[in-house]
Design an enzyme around this catalytic site. Structure first.
Site, PDB file in Angstrom:
ATOM      1  N   TYR A 200       0.816  -1.221   0.000  1.00  0.00           N
ATOM      2  CA  TYR A 200       0.000   0.000   0.000  1.00  0.00           C
ATOM      3  C   TYR A 200       0.850   1.272   0.000  1.00  0.00           C
ATOM      4  CZ  TYR A 200      -4.625   2.107   0.616  1.00  0.00           C
ATOM      5  OH  TYR A 200      -5.804   2.783   0.440  1.00  0.00           O
TER       6      TYR A 200
ATOM      7  N   LYS B 128      -3.786   7.958   3.461  1.00  0.00           N
ATOM      8  CA  LYS B 128      -4.926   7.637   4.319  1.00  0.00           C
ATOM      9  C   LYS B 128      -4.705   8.109   5.754  1.00  0.00           C
ATOM     10  CE  LYS B 128      -7.700   5.539   1.403  1.00  0.00           C
ATOM     11  NZ  LYS B 128      -9.004   6.124   1.027  1.00  0.00           N
TER      12      LYS B 128
END
Length: 257
Positions: A156, A163
């Protein structure tokens, strides 16, 4: 129409296909009595086609959350598509993007990272401020989507950092919009096989964690639980919950080993 969103008007961003979380949030919102307006970017004809698969076809507004002109005109365009001009009761922020370079942590350059942060985090504040004229007289609920940024996930990389920025943005936005009776919360969803997932290199390896660690189970092909979580936060059943992150991930976030 009855339901926990009866009489409410909700703006839903990020509908790409009928497999997307945003689509299921819009679907459940309509089933619970809401009037829904969608936004789309790029292939608007695709979003308009997907809109026809909702219980009731919803109007679609073009919105690039990095385009100031689009943001400045958003409130007026929402008014054009509303049954009256009184405003909005809720917003769903389901927008995230990272260039391929952002998925290589050590090699990523600032241009890729800044794009990921702008689209995935700063746009949450941008969207809220663009819609503020529609909400500040009546209050309401803003709900965004995150992917648990407390941890470092395989593959990720800078999207995880983006995020984390989104989660912090949510807290500051909740602080500043609270006096206007606007709640800001995030749903931390488990991985789903969506258009967004296809852009993540090594998504299958990341998602495989859920096959082994979700105590209540997790279906990679079912966005409905996440859509229902969003609608719950949009409703009046959480009148004093703000700045929060609600996990809809099969319980993976709380498992140690």
């Amino acid at each position: 129409m009855s339901g926990i969103l009866a009489g409410k008007r909700i703006l839903v961003t990020g509908v790409l296909t009928d497999a997307s979380i945003a689509f299921h949030a819009a679907k459940v919102a309509q089933e619970e009595g809401a009037e829904v307006i969608l936004t789309g970017f790029g292939r608007l004809s695709l979003v308009e086609r997907i809109s026809k698969r909702l219980p009731k076809e919803a109007p679609v507004i073009e919105l690039d959350v990095t385009n100031k002109e689009h943001l400045d005109s958003l409130a007026d365009k929402v008014r054009e598509h509303s049954s009256d001009e009184t405003g909005l009761d809720g917003i769903v922020h389901s927008i995230a993007f990272g260039p391929q370079g952002a998925f290589n942590f050590l090699a990523a350059d600032w241009e890729d990272v800044s794009t990921a942060v702008h689209v995935s985090a700063y746009s949450y504040k941008s969207l809220a401020m663009a819609c503020l004229p529609l909400m500040e007289e009546r209050g309401g609920s803003i709900v965004g989507l995150t992917f648990d940024a407390q941890l470092a996930w395989p593959k990720y990389n800078w999207m995880g950092v983006a995020k984390a920025a989104l989660e912090s943005t949510n807290r500051y936005l909740a602080r500043d919009l609270g006096p206007k009776n606007i709640r800001c919360n995030l749903i931390s969803a488990g991985p789903l096989k969506s258009m967004a997932a296809k852009s993540i290199p090594g998504f299958e390896e990341l998602a495989d964690v859920w096959n082994h660690r979700a105590p209540i189970g997790w279906d990679l092909t079912d966005p409905d639980p996440t859509g229902r979580g969003i609608v719950g936060l949009l409703s009046d059943f959480f009148p004093r919950t703000t700045g929060e992150i609600i996990h809809v991930d099969g319980g993976v976030h709380m498992m140690g080993a």
